[in-house]
Design an enzyme around this catalytic site. Structure first.
Site, PDB file in Angstrom:
ATOM      1  N   HIS A   1       0.819  -1.212   0.000  1.00 33.60           N
ATOM      2  CA  HIS A   1       0.000   0.000   0.000  1.00 33.60           C
ATOM      3  C   HIS A   1       0.849   1.257   0.000  1.00 33.60           C
ATOM      4  O   HIS A   1       2.049   1.215   0.277  1.00 33.60           O
ATOM      5  CB  HIS A   1      -0.982   0.030   1.181  1.00 33.60           C
ATOM      6  CG  HIS A   1      -0.370   0.058   2.550  1.00 33.60           C
ATOM      7  ND1 HIS A   1      -0.116  -1.073   3.285  1.00 33.60           N
ATOM      8  CD2 HIS A   1       0.029   1.091   3.334  1.00 33.60           C
ATOM      9  CE1 HIS A   1       0.398  -0.746   4.457  1.00 33.60           C
ATOM     10  NE2 HIS A   1       0.508   0.575   4.513  1.00 33.60           N
TER      11      HIS A   1
ATOM     12  N   GLN B   1      -3.905   3.384   1.481  1.00 26.63           N
ATOM     13  CA  GLN B   1      -4.266   3.421   2.905  1.00 26.63           C
ATOM     14  C   GLN B   1      -4.441   4.888   3.293  1.00 26.63           C
ATOM     15  O   GLN B   1      -3.454   5.629   3.395  1.00 26.63           O
ATOM     16  CB  GLN B   1      -3.161   2.776   3.754  1.00 26.63           C
ATOM     17  CG  GLN B   1      -3.468   2.750   5.247  1.00 26.63           C
ATOM     18  CD  GLN B   1      -2.297   2.188   6.056  1.00 26.63           C
ATOM     19  OE1 GLN B   1      -1.139   2.523   5.814  1.00 26.63           O
ATOM     20  NE2 GLN B   1      -2.595   1.324   7.011  1.00 26.63           N
TER      21      GLN B   1
ATOM     22  N   GLU C   1      -8.330   4.506   9.691  1.00 29.16           N
ATOM     23  CA  GLU C   1      -7.838   4.263   8.343  1.00 29.16           C
ATOM     24  C   GLU C   1      -8.870   3.601   7.460  1.00 29.16           C
ATOM     25  O   GLU C   1      -9.765   2.901   7.940  1.00 29.16           O
ATOM     26  CB  GLU C   1      -6.585   3.394   8.401  1.00 29.16           C
ATOM     27  CG  GLU C   1      -6.839   2.015   9.005  1.00 29.16           C
ATOM     28  CD  GLU C   1      -5.609   1.128   8.902  1.00 29.16           C
ATOM     29  OE1 GLU C   1      -4.719   1.287   9.753  1.00 29.16           O
ATOM     30  OE2 GLU C   1      -5.547   0.296   8.000  1.00 29.16           O
TER      31      GLU C   1
ATOM     32  N   HIS D   1       3.860   7.281   3.677  1.00 26.61           N
ATOM     33  CA  HIS D   1       4.783   6.144   3.624  1.00 26.61           C
ATOM     34  C   HIS D   1       4.420   5.204   2.479  1.00 26.61           C
ATOM     35  O   HIS D   1       3.332   5.288   1.920  1.00 26.61           O
ATOM     36  CB  HIS D   1       4.801   5.369   4.951  1.00 26.61           C
ATOM     37  CG  HIS D   1       3.510   4.702   5.318  1.00 26.61           C
ATOM     38  ND1 HIS D   1       2.511   5.342   6.024  1.00 26.61           N
ATOM     39  CD2 HIS D   1       3.044   3.451   5.090  1.00 26.61           C
ATOM     40  CE1 HIS D   1       1.504   4.511   6.216  1.00 26.61           C
ATOM     41  NE2 HIS D   1       1.799   3.345   5.653  1.00 26.61           N
TER      42      HIS D   1
ATOM     43  N   GLU E   1       7.380   0.767   5.150  1.00 23.48           N
ATOM     44  CA  GLU E   1       6.730  -0.250   5.980  1.00 23.48           C
ATOM     45  C   GLU E   1       6.886  -1.603   5.290  1.00 23.48           C
ATOM     46  O   GLU E   1       6.873  -1.670   4.059  1.00 23.48           O
ATOM     47  CB  GLU E   1       5.241   0.128   6.107  1.00 23.48           C
ATOM     48  CG  GLU E   1       4.390  -0.827   6.918  1.00 23.48           C
ATOM     49  CD  GLU E   1       2.911  -0.380   6.969  1.00 23.48           C
ATOM     50  OE1 GLU E   1       2.586   0.750   6.519  1.00 23.48           O
ATOM     51  OE2 GLU E   1       2.089  -1.186   7.432  1.00 23.48           O
TER      52      GLU E   1
HETATM   53  N1  CMX Z   1       8.469  10.406   5.746  1.00 27.92           N
HETATM   54  C1  CMX Z   1       9.723  10.946   5.598  1.00 27.92           C
HETATM   55  N2  CMX Z   1      10.398  11.552   6.595  1.00 27.92           N
HETATM   56  C2  CMX Z   1       9.788  11.607   7.790  1.00 27.92           C
HETATM   57  C3  CMX Z   1       8.516  11.051   8.025  1.00 27.92           C
HETATM   58  C4  CMX Z   1       7.854  10.443   6.937  1.00 27.92           C
HETATM   59  N3  CMX Z   1       6.635   9.905   7.063  1.00 27.92           N
HETATM   60  N4  CMX Z   1       8.184  11.235   9.306  1.00 27.92           N
HETATM   61  C5  CMX Z   1       9.190  11.899   9.877  1.00 27.92           C
HETATM   62  N5  CMX Z   1      10.166  12.119   8.956  1.00 27.92           N
HETATM   63  C6  CMX Z   1      11.409  12.854   9.168  1.00 27.92           C
HETATM   64  C7  CMX Z   1      11.133  14.250   9.689  1.00 27.92           C
HETATM   65  O1  CMX Z   1      10.914  15.151   8.622  1.00 27.92           O
HETATM   66  C8  CMX Z   1      12.382  14.561  10.479  1.00 27.92           C
HETATM   67  O2  CMX Z   1      13.394  15.004   9.626  1.00 27.92           O
HETATM   68  P1  CMX Z   1      14.279  16.307   9.974  1.00 27.92           P
HETATM   69  O3  CMX Z   1      14.992  15.941  11.267  1.00 27.92           O
HETATM   70  O4  CMX Z   1      15.197  16.422   8.800  1.00 27.92           O
HETATM   71  O5  CMX Z   1      13.313  17.428  10.136  1.00 27.92           O
HETATM   72  C9  CMX Z   1      12.781  13.217  11.043  1.00 27.92           C
HETATM   73  O6  CMX Z   1      12.164  12.216  10.195  1.00 27.92           O
HETATM   74  C10 CMX Z   1      12.278  13.018  12.473  1.00 27.92           C
HETATM   75  O7  CMX Z   1      10.890  13.290  12.449  1.00 27.92           O
HETATM   76  P2  CMX Z   1      10.032  13.781  13.676  1.00 27.92           P
HETATM   77  O8  CMX Z   1       8.950  14.671  13.143  1.00 27.92           O
HETATM   78  O9  CMX Z   1      10.895  14.288  14.776  1.00 27.92           O
HETATM   79  O10 CMX Z   1       9.288  12.468  14.108  1.00 27.92           O
HETATM   80  P3  CMX Z   1       9.784  11.264  15.025  1.00 27.92           P
HETATM   81  O11 CMX Z   1      11.250  11.075  14.935  1.00 27.92           O
HETATM   82  O12 CMX Z   1       9.152  11.395  16.349  1.00 27.92           O
HETATM   83  O13 CMX Z   1       9.029  10.077  14.241  1.00 27.92           O
HETATM   84  C11 CMX Z   1       9.151   8.172  12.865  1.00 27.92           C
HETATM   85  C12 CMX Z   1       9.415   9.678  12.953  1.00 27.92           C
HETATM   86  C13 CMX Z   1       9.418   7.725  11.459  1.00 27.92           C
HETATM   87  C14 CMX Z   1      10.079   7.434  13.850  1.00 27.92           C
HETATM   88  C15 CMX Z   1       7.657   7.945  13.249  1.00 27.92           C
HETATM   89  O14 CMX Z   1       6.831   8.636  12.336  1.00 27.92           O
HETATM   90  C16 CMX Z   1       7.255   6.482  13.272  1.00 27.92           C
HETATM   91  O15 CMX Z   1       7.502   5.778  14.238  1.00 27.92           O
HETATM   92  N6  CMX Z   1       6.627   5.983  12.174  1.00 27.92           N
HETATM   93  C17 CMX Z   1       6.184   4.600  12.102  1.00 27.92           C
HETATM   94  C18 CMX Z   1       4.758   4.418  12.562  1.00 27.92           C
HETATM   95  C19 CMX Z   1       3.783   5.128  11.683  1.00 27.92           C
HETATM   96  O16 CMX Z   1       4.098   5.930  10.816  1.00 27.92           O
HETATM   97  N7  CMX Z   1       2.456   4.811  11.919  1.00 27.92           N
HETATM   98  C20 CMX Z   1       1.369   5.379  11.152  1.00 27.92           C
HETATM   99  C21 CMX Z   1       0.974   4.493   9.983  1.00 27.92           C
HETATM  100  C22 CMX Z   1       0.325   3.207  10.448  1.00 27.92           C
HETATM  101  C23 CMX Z   1       0.138   2.195   9.325  1.00 27.92           C
HETATM  102  O17 CMX Z   1       0.683   2.323   8.257  1.00 27.92           O
HETATM  103  O18 CMX Z   1      -0.614   1.216   9.583  1.00 27.92           O
HETATM  104 CO    CO Z   2       0.754   1.616   6.275  1.00 27.48          CO
END
Ligand code: CMX
Ligand code: CO
Length: 146
Positions: free
Chosen positions: A7, A60, A43, A84, A134
């Site tokens: 997705h 998604q 979602e 993502h 993912e």
């Molecule tokens: N795509 C690309 N870059 C991303 C991002 C994304 N989706 N999310 C965060 N970033 C980047 C930010 O821009 C930031 O970069 P800079 O430091 O250069 O500004 C950096 O990563 C850190 O971002 P943050 O805003 O401080 O966020 P966190 O570190 O707290 O969290 C992440 C980032 C990836 C660890 C967190 O989003 C995560 O755990 N994701 C996995 C879970 C998820 O997304 N769940 C929702 C979807 C559920 C599903 O698909 O079922």
């Molecule tokens: Co997803």
């Protein structure tokens, strides 16, 4: 082995309005919807096509259930858009361990619960050229709860 695009995750402020956009504009219908409290999302999965590995590809659509969730924080910073990409595999445990061994940060020690009884994990976007990635293993068909 990663065998399909499972997705594309799209973050939105209003799930119902976004679902209606995809229905009215493209004719895509909701295949499944759920709330995943652990991930902090409401979602909707829109099935686009079946895939040659026996799975399928979806959009998604994601609305945050709380501001401090991953999607809530991302929306506040970026606004709506592609959040993502998810690759499908029959073996999320093995594939994520192999990818971890290549020096990419895998965010979870063990895969967690995803859509429709799937098991999911994430790769850090900073280790993936800016793409939050993912990995998904779909539930066996009998365990899929629509
Ligand atoms: N795509 C690309 N870059 C991303 C991002 C994304 N989706 N999310 C965060 N970033 C980047 C930010 O821009 C930031 O970069 P800079 O430091 O250069 O500004 C950096 O990563 C850190 O971002 P943050 O805003 O401080 O966020 P966190 O570190 O707290 O969290 C992440 C980032 C990836 C660890 C967190 O989003 C995560 O755990 N994701 C996995 C879970 C998820 O997304 N769940 C929702 C979807 C559920 C599903 O698909 O079922
Ligand atoms: Co997803």
């Amino acid at each position: 082995m990663l065998t399909r695009i499972d997705h594309i995750g799209i973050a939105c402020f209003d799930l119902d309005k976004t679902v209606e956009f995809y229905r009215a504009t493209y004719g895509f219908e909701v295949f499944h919807s759920e709330v995943n409290e652990e991930q902090g999302v409401r979602e909707a999965m829109l099935k686009i096509n079946e895939t040659s590995d026996g799975g399928a590809s979806y959009l998604q659509l994601l609305e945050p259930t709380r501001e401090d969730s991953a999607v809530g924080k991302w929306l506040a910073k970026n606004g709506e858009g592609v959040h993502h990409i998810a690759f499908g595999t029959a073996d999320v445990d093995g594939d994520s361990e192999a990818i971890r061994g290549k020096g990419v940060r895998v965010l979870y020690d063990e895969p967690r619960k995803g859509s429709m009884g799937s098991r999911i994990t994430f790769l850090h976007p900073k280790d993936c050229h800016g793409v939050l990635t993912e990995l998904v293993t779909a539930a066996p068909p009998s365990e899929t709860d629509h």
